[in-house]
Scaffold this motif. Structure first.
Motif, mmCIF file in Angstrom:
data_model
loop_
_atom_site.group_PDB
_atom_site.id
_atom_site.type_symbol
_atom_site.label_atom_id
_atom_site.label_comp_id
_atom_site.label_asym_id
_atom_site.label_seq_id
_atom_site.Cartn_x
_atom_site.Cartn_y
_atom_site.Cartn_z
ATOM 1 N N GLU A 201 0.713 -1.323 -0.036
ATOM 2 C CA GLU A 201 -0.123 0.054 0.379
ATOM 3 C C GLU A 201 1.090 1.576 0.386
ATOM 4 O O GLU A 201 0.439 2.282 -0.834
ATOM 5 C CB GLU A 201 -1.100 -0.017 1.548
ATOM 6 C CG GLU A 201 -2.347 -1.157 1.175
ATOM 7 C CD GLU A 201 -2.004 -2.573 1.234
ATOM 8 O OE1 GLU A 201 -2.480 -3.576 1.164
ATOM 9 O OE2 GLU A 201 -0.665 -2.977 1.448
ATOM 10 N N SER B 107 1.682 -2.694 5.732
ATOM 11 C CA SER B 107 0.614 -4.049 6.454
ATOM 12 C C SER B 107 0.930 -5.193 6.784
ATOM 13 O O SER B 107 2.568 -5.411 7.007
ATOM 14 C CB SER B 107 0.144 -3.728 5.289
ATOM 15 O OG SER B 107 1.261 -4.310 3.855
ATOM 16 N N PRO C 73 -7.703 -2.053 8.453
ATOM 17 C CA PRO C 73 -6.914 -1.003 8.155
ATOM 18 C C PRO C 73 -7.192 0.103 8.893
ATOM 19 O O PRO C 73 -8.061 0.921 9.272
ATOM 20 C CB PRO C 73 -7.759 -0.448 6.616
ATOM 21 C CG PRO C 73 -8.935 -0.500 6.407
ATOM 22 C CD PRO C 73 -9.227 -2.500 8.006
ATOM 23 N N LEU D 212 -2.820 -1.226 6.908
ATOM 24 C CA LEU D 212 -3.624 -1.379 6.187
ATOM 25 C C LEU D 212 -4.504 -2.515 5.452
ATOM 26 O O LEU D 212 -4.715 -2.909 3.858
ATOM 27 C CB LEU D 212 -3.357 -0.371 4.618
ATOM 28 C CG LEU D 212 -2.974 1.146 5.645
ATOM 29 C CD1 LEU D 212 -2.496 2.243 4.632
ATOM 30 C CD2 LEU D 212 -4.009 1.871 6.193
ATOM 31 N N GLY D 213 -3.884 -3.600 6.058
ATOM 32 C CA GLY D 213 -3.923 -5.309 5.093
ATOM 33 C C GLY D 213 -2.993 -6.195 5.570
ATOM 34 O O GLY D 213 -2.825 -6.418 6.390
ATOM 35 N N SER E 127 -7.133 -0.849 -0.364
ATOM 36 C CA SER E 127 -6.534 -0.573 0.939
ATOM 37 C C SER E 127 -5.702 0.706 0.600
ATOM 38 O O SER E 127 -5.184 1.589 0.729
ATOM 39 C CB SER E 127 -5.549 -1.844 1.475
ATOM 40 O OG SER E 127 -4.788 -2.825 0.044
#
Length: 329
Positions: A63, A145, A154, A210-211, A220
């Motif tokens: 991300e 992430s 997230p 974020l994921g 994301s």
């Protein structure tokens, strides 16, 4: 005194948009006078605060690199008041290999600070950031992430700090990033972390998860792109107001948030990300895979809250983090 060998190919102190590299000499079998070339963009427009934006601290997290490559390509000098330093993948050897740690020296950049100017490749990168780039910055954003081994709700986060004024500034910046969740974290082991190196210098620091799963999603990546611009607006570097949507506040106050597996085998999740759990609830089972007819091991939440993170691959080893439960504030 040993000086860091990294040399930037672009200026940090001249107005304009500059795309180039942090060039780290690296002699190796296929290139005796070779270099590791870490892409960097510097956008400066007069006086103002400096933001240092980094992704790819771990090379299997995407991300940050997506959002920062996009920002470096789209941001113009006239957009900015102050300076933005963009390093989309600062553990560049790991990013090229798609691995968490560097294939050159197996270095985990986020456990290598403050680094050494005469150390391994990873230690030299850490030392350059610690001694050159962090001191330039007023606000630092480091994207993370879950990589290939974890999956997260997230969130953007700030840390519990001894300096409560600094902590408040970091929390305000994390809230301005405005991920769907905002977390206040107490690190279980902060030694050697980039986060710690930044915070010890009194800077405003925001990080994210974020994921995960070793890839990005449309959602994301969009969170990352919007969040970095929100943070730059919050810092006064970009014009305009922060775009705010609902963000659920999470707290990770102690080690009871973490559930670690004490057995190896196949995971059967019993709770999905974002679902509510109570203390004592079974969040997952680990099935032994060497033979049938053997009961699984149950792993229970040590506190009430929501499932914030989980182990991603279907198989797990003893000692791996199985789940993280955060309290909803």
């Amino acid at each position: 005194m040993v000086h860091n060998p990294i040399v930037p190919t672009i200026p940090f102190d001249k107005d304009g948009v500059h795309h180039g590299y942090l060039r780290l000499p690296y002699s190796r079998d296929d290139s005796a006078w070779g270099s590791v070339m870490i892409p960097v963009t510097v956008i400066r427009n007069g006086d103002g605060p400096t933001a240092l934006l980094t992704g790819g601290n771990h090379g299997d997290e995407y991300e940050g690199p997506i959002a920062l490559m996009d920002l470096a390509q789209s941001l113009t000098q006239s957009d900015v008041q102050g300076r933005v330093i963009i390093v989309p993948a600062f553990n560049y050897p790991a990013f090229q290999a798609g691995t968490r740690t560097s294939p050159i020296d197996k270095g985990n950049l986020n456990r290598s600070f403050p680094g050494r100017p005469d150390g391994t490749v990873t230690e030299k990168i850490a030392h350059y950031f610690d001694s050159v780039l962090i001191p330039m910055a007023d606000v630092v954003l480091d994207f993370h992430s879950g990589g290939k081994t974890l999956d997260f709700l997230p969130f953007a986060s700030a840390h519990v700090l001894d300096d409560k004024d600094q902590q408040a500034a970091c929390v305000a910046a994390a809230r301005a990033f405005n991920a769907p969740y905002t977390a206040i974290m107490l690190e279980i082991d902060s030694t050697g972390m980039y986060d710690t190196a930044v915070e010890e210098k009194g800077k405003i620091f925001v990080t994210t998860e974020l994921g995960g799963g070793g890839t990005a999603t449309a959602r994301s990546a969009a969170i990352a792109k919007r969040g970095v611009r929100n943070l730059l607006k919050h810092a006064g570097i970009l014009p305009g107001g922060v775009q705010l949507e609902e963000s659920i506040s999470l707290d990770m106050p102690d080690g009871d948030c973490f559930v670690f597996s004490e057995s190896g085998g196949m995971i059967e999740p019993l709770v999905d990300l974002g679902e509510t759990v109570s203390k004592g609830d079974v969040v997952a089972r680990v099935w032994p895979v060497a033979r049938t007819g053997v009961a699984p091991a149950d792993y229970r939440a040590r506190r009430s809250g929501i499932l914030m993170a989980r182990h991603f691959p279907g198989l797990i080893k003893s000692g791996d983090c199985l789940a993280v439960v955060a309290a909803v504030v």
